[in-house]
Write an enzyme that holds these catalytic residues in place. Structure first.
Site: not given
Ligand code: F6R
Length: 601
Positions: A2, A27, A74, A98-99, A473, A477, A480, A496, A596
């Site tokens: 948000c 956000r 969000w 926000n929150g 990772e 990636k 998502e 396993h 984000k």
């Molecule tokens: C995936 C991604 C998320 C962040 C996670 C932590 O591409 O970006 O998994 O890594 O939400 O966010 P930060 O680093 O801002 O604490």
């Protein structure tokens, strides 16, 4: 998670609010809305989905006024509908939030008993109703908010606007960041300074519990106890160009391409030669790395480095689990919190939990003014520049670089790394930007492979040693941004259980530089191929030469000797996800359901 913006301006604010919301859209993008006061009359416009829908709504139903607040959502409580979109209004007050207001159920019952019934399913509307309740009792806007705030439990950033008040905006912060911007006869409010960048670089950050009465003449800030608080105004250096796509189709593509420069600049930040962080590991018995998502995978890679380079015990925790499992922390340990945004609620809560229990709390962050940075004992900025794409890319490799330097410093302090070995390791790090440039030139080949990957329903990533977290990772990636189901496994773990998933239509991506673990990883890869698995091998020339036969495809990366190959191998994983998403036509920079900055637990 948000985004909030507010403007007390001298021109029409609707376009300014929309422009600022664009910069906050990372956000959240479930809905957006603005409210303004025009000649004393409060009104609002809201629309579901991306900000562009709100812009369309404003074309058909313009909103005049020189004072306004805005929000990009969000969704937490209540689906993404217009009725649940912010600003929420009740009587003469409009609120953006926000929150999470944790006690919203009790408030709803209490307010319903007073005849104030919500129209939405949100927790936020309770704030509007409660404030209205106090306004109806004859309190002024400031007094009404003063009475409302202590009634709210949970984490929030709030902005209020009032009917009949052309020169008043009230802001409150508890758990979610909020920045006040100062202009010339104008005042601004934003979830972060980036939102306000086109309008001002003069920022005052609210601290926990603060609330501010803002007029065009300035802001009067109170702390949680109601005392006047003096919070410094700072000048924020924001490199505007980094917030543009600079000719790239997506921010993610730009941010992937920026990595050689980001790493080279980060390595040079202390002068011509790389400098080790100013952290003393003498007497430290353990490091605990805590983070979420991609940042936690950076922590996982660093665990291998702390153990192998410094002989220092290292543990990794997912922040959302950390403080709920009674972790055993020693006063001789360091806790390292890794976060791009520096605002992730789970990571911040974990930091607060650890603070009194360990020798030192370190923050590896991209935003040096963030809450996590401000609450840590030592801040290690990763210097990646603004990252806009929701999927983290350059922040990941910059986190890895910072953690690599930290592990080297631990090795030096613990007498595990000689000056010669240190010089060798630093040279390996300095070679990375060049190797990354070479790797980026594989983009067109990766796009070809991705075309086929985009037709898969499930994809597996395999890696061994420090390539295991890279497999995690790579899978994160891919899922998502392309919405393809993907999992990462330690190569040796496959037999396993997960080997049951192997089938010709399930691509298996093997991350295997020609290092000491190569033969073992290749054995696991052969087990996959023996079961008609479709393997993409990512290795160096020697590795591809020795093991590439019979695979579906290979990608040949430059040689990357030494322990830091995971930094390089992040790039093909990112590019595969990116090109697969492009081939599928998904929303690369703003994938569904994500945001984000995750400021709710
Ligand atoms: C995936 C991604 C998320 C962040 C996670 C932590 O591409 O970006 O998994 O890594 O939400 O966010 P930060 O680093 O801002 O604490």
């Amino acid at each position: 998670m948000c985004g909030i913006v507010g403007v007390l301006g001298s021109h029409e604010v609707a376009p300014l609010l929309v422009e600022a919301l664009k910069r906050l859209e990372y956000r959240g993008y479930d809905s957006a809305g603005i409210a303004t006061v025009n000649a004393g009359v409060l009104d609002r416009r809201r629309a579901v989905g991306k900000l562009v829908n709100l812009s369309d709504e404003l074309v058909h139903n313009p909103l005049a006024g020189k004072s306004g607040i805005g929000h990009t959502r969000w969704a937490t409580h209540g689906a993404a509908t217009t009725v649940n979109a912010h600003p929420h209004r009740s009587g003469g007050v409009a609120v953006v939030h926000n929150g999470i207001i944790e006690n919203f159920r009790e408030l709803r019952e209490e307010l319903a008993a007073a005849g104030l019934v919500p129209e939405s399913q949100t927790d936020t509307e309770m704030v509007a109703l409660l404030t209205r309740h106090y306004l109806d009792q004859g309190l002024s806007p400031v007094e009404a908010v003063r009475k409302t705030l202590p009634r709210l439990h949970g984490a929030f950033a709030l902005a209020f606007l009032f009917d009949g008040e052309d020169d008043l905006m009230i802001a409150a912060r508890k758990g979610s960041p909020l920045a006040i911007g100062h202009g010339d006869g104008e005042m601004y409010l934003g979830s972060d300074a980036i939102a306000l960048a086109p309008m001002t670089d003069r920022i005052t950050y609210l601290e926990e519990g603060d609330w501010a009465v803002i007029t065009r003449a300035g802001a009067v800030i109170h702390d949680e106890a109601g005392r006047l608080a003096n919070r410094a105004e700072q000048r924020i250096a924001l490199d505007q160009t980094r917030i543009e796509k600079a000719g790239y189709r997506h921010f993610m593509a730009k941010e992937i391409a920026e990595q050689p420069v980001v790493l080279a600049e980060a390595l040079r930040s202390g002068g011509l030669a790389p400098t080790l962080p100013d952290v003393d590991f003498t007497g430290v018995d353990r490091v605990v790395l805590v983070a979420c998502g991609t940042a936690s995978y950076a922590g996982h890679v660093a665990k291998y480095w702390f153990e192998s380079l410094a002989g220092l015990a290292a543990e990794v925790d997912i922040a959302s689990e950390f403080r709920y499992r009674d972790p055993v922390l020693s006063e001789k340990s360091f806790a390292i919190f890794v976060s791009q945004s520096g605002e992730t609620a789970d990571t911040l809560a974990a930091l607060r939990y650890a603070k009194e229990k360990v020798a030192k709390v370190l923050a590896v962050v991209n935003v040096p003014t963030s809450s996590i940075a401000r609450e840590a004992d030592v801040v290690l900025p990763i210097r990646a520049g603004v990252e806009v794409g929701v999927a983290s890319t350059k922040a990941f490799t910059a986190q890895l670089l910072t953690l690599a330097l930290l592990a080297l410093k631990a090795g030096v302090d613990r007498g595990r790394i000689s000056p010669e070995a240190l010089a060798q390791r630093l040279a390996e790090l300095q070679a990375l930007p060049g190797l990354m440039n070479h790797t980026l030139s594989l983009g067109p080949r990766i796009a070809e492979v991705a075309e086929e990957l985009s037709r898969a329903q499930d994809v597996l990533f395999l890696g061994r040693g420090a390539m295991f977290p890279l497999a995690l990772e790579g899978a994160l990636k891919l899922k998502e941004i392309s919405y393809i189901h993907a999992e990462g496994y330690a190569s040796g773990e496959l037999k396993h259980g997960p080997i049951a998933l192997i089938a010709p239509e399930v691509p298996v991506i093997v991350l295997a530089p020609r290092d000491g673990l190569f033969d073992k990883t290749v054995s696991n890869m052969q087990e996959v191929m023996a079961r008609h698995g479709k393997v993409l091998l990512i290795s160096d020339a020697k590795g591809v030469h020795e093991a590439g036969k019979g695979t579906w495809a290979t990608l040949t990366l430059p040689d990357c000797p030494g322990p830091f190959a995971p930094i390089l191998y992040a790039l093909p994983a990112q590019l595969l996800a990116y090109h697969t998403a492009v081939a599928k036509g998904t929303d690369v920079d703003q994938p569904r359901n994500l945001a984000k900055s995750v400021t709710v637990e």
